[in-house]
Write an enzyme that holds these catalytic residues in place. Structure first.
Site, PDB file in Angstrom:
ATOM      1  N   GLU A 188      43.862  46.568  24.742  1.00  0.00           N
ATOM      2  CA  GLU A 188      42.753  45.672  24.424  1.00  0.00           C
ATOM      3  C   GLU A 188      41.464  46.137  25.100  1.00  0.00           C
ATOM      4  O   GLU A 188      40.419  45.552  24.917  1.00  0.00           O
ATOM      5  CB  GLU A 188      43.087  44.250  24.861  1.00  0.00           C
ATOM      6  CG  GLU A 188      44.294  43.667  24.132  1.00  0.00           C
ATOM      7  CD  GLU A 188      44.630  42.266  24.609  1.00  0.00           C
ATOM      8  OE1 GLU A 188      44.180  41.300  23.964  1.00  0.00           O
ATOM      9  OE2 GLU A 188      45.345  42.157  25.623  1.00  0.00           O
ATOM     10  N   GLY A 205      41.859  43.036  27.932  1.00  0.00           N
ATOM     11  CA  GLY A 205      40.615  42.925  27.189  1.00  0.00           C
ATOM     12  C   GLY A 205      39.406  43.308  28.017  1.00  0.00           C
ATOM     13  O   GLY A 205      39.195  42.779  29.113  1.00  0.00           O
ATOM     14  N   GLU A 246      43.860  43.295  39.365  1.00  0.00           N
ATOM     15  CA  GLU A 246      43.511  41.949  38.928  1.00  0.00           C
ATOM     16  C   GLU A 246      42.273  41.958  38.027  1.00  0.00           C
ATOM     17  O   GLU A 246      41.442  42.872  38.069  1.00  0.00           O
ATOM     18  CB  GLU A 246      43.275  41.025  40.125  1.00  0.00           C
ATOM     19  CG  GLU A 246      41.970  41.229  40.840  1.00  0.00           C
ATOM     20  CD  GLU A 246      41.646  40.072  41.788  1.00  0.00           C
ATOM     21  OE1 GLU A 246      42.509  39.220  42.040  1.00  0.00           O
ATOM     22  OE2 GLU A 246      40.503  40.034  42.269  1.00  0.00           O
TER      23      GLU A 246
END
Length: 307
Positions: A188, A205, A246
């Site tokens: 993504e 993403g 993260e």
């Protein structure tokens, strides 16, 4: 240069679109059930005389040696996209100098300077011509469709990308040439040139991976298996297996990283290490690398990647 897969000779018959003066715009080497079939295409640009179709026979004497011309370069890119070679297993040195800059249109490839005349000529025949891109590399799906993949938007995967079985490239995902995935993966974000992503990894993403053409120089960045690069995260170092970065955290080679024993190192010293979770402390703002065992990512949705 890279870890090339040997010096065997490869010969293929293809179909090339060229300008009337002989500039090679592309070359297509299909895998046909009958190897005696002569490859052939046609398009509006050829019909109107802006390009010509030519049958070509191309031989790569050794994948260790650099490509010699555009037809050779196109064959190498298709060999990678067909999974016959992985990224870095075939020499692509100097490829930009061999490929023409092409206007990739709905009526076929043409030289950028010919687009306006082509549109006018096409209109006289009742056709509209759309320009999809102007680039040295076409979209992969016009030349190779690997088995078991999904690609939401064709022009976000360049010819020469390597997509492993089960890979899904979503709408905002992008895969450059000589880069890609080695198995089922979710893309993504952006896989830059030269970057290889292992099986069962997820590029979230908006995530970004530095490649050899985007500030990484000749340093090859890779991501191992079972990794998660969180949404809008990024890396300029390699990740081993079972790593997580993260969301929103960009780890470059010079990023100062605090280890569990309070030692502070440059992130490049951790490049390629497995089992790490990279995170930013929500109070101090420092970047930390801790064991990924307790917070291990749960992996891909297997049903989503049965392509």
């Amino acid at each position: 240069m890279g870890d090339y897969a040997g010096a065997m000779s490869i010969t293929a018959t293809g179909h090339s679109y060229q300008t009337p003066s002989g500039t090679v715009l592309d070359a297509w080497y299909p895998q046909l059930d009958d190897p005696g079939t002569t490859p052939r295409r046609t398009c509006l640009a050829e019909e109107l005389g802006f390009i010509k179709g030519v049958t070509v026979e191309t031989t790569i004497e050794s994948v260790d040696a650099a490509p010699t011309d555009a037809a050779d370069a196109y064959l190498r890119l298709q060999l990678i996209s067909r999974r016959e070679y992985q990224p870095h297993q075939i020499n692509l040195d100097g490829i930009f100098g061999l490929l023409a800059n092409v206007a990739w249109t709905s009526g076929g490839p043409v030289e950028p300077a010919d687009v306006d005349a082509f549109k006018v000529a096409a209109a006289d025949k009742g056709h509209q011509v759309d320009v999809r891109s102007v680039d040295k590399f076409p979209q992969m799906l016009d030349y190779v469709i690997p088995s078991g993949v999904r690609i939401a938007i064709a022009n976000r995967v360049r010819l020469g990308a390597h997509l492993g079985e089960g890979t899904t490239v979503m709408h905002e995902g992008f895969v450059n040439f000589n880069a890609g995935t080695l198995g089922a993966a979710m893309v993504e974000g952006r896989i830059s040139a030269g970057v290889v992503v292992g099986e069962n990894s997820d590029i979230g993403g908006g995530a970004s991976i530095q490649g050899t053409l985007s500030g990484g120089g000749k340093e090859t960045i890779s991501i191992g298996s079972d990794c998660l690069l969180g949404a809008n995260a990024g890396i300029g170092i390699s990740l081993g297996d079972n790593c997580t970065v993260e969301a929103g955290l960009y780890v470059t080679a010079g990023t100062k990283v605090t280890l569990p024993d309070e030692t502070v190192v440059n992130a490049r010293e951790l490049s390629g290490e497995s089992g790490l979770l990279y995170r930013r402390h929500s109070v101090t703002g420092r970047v930390e690398a801790v064991s990924n065992t307790d917070a291990k990512w749960q992996g891909l949705n297997s049903s989503l990647h049965k392509n």
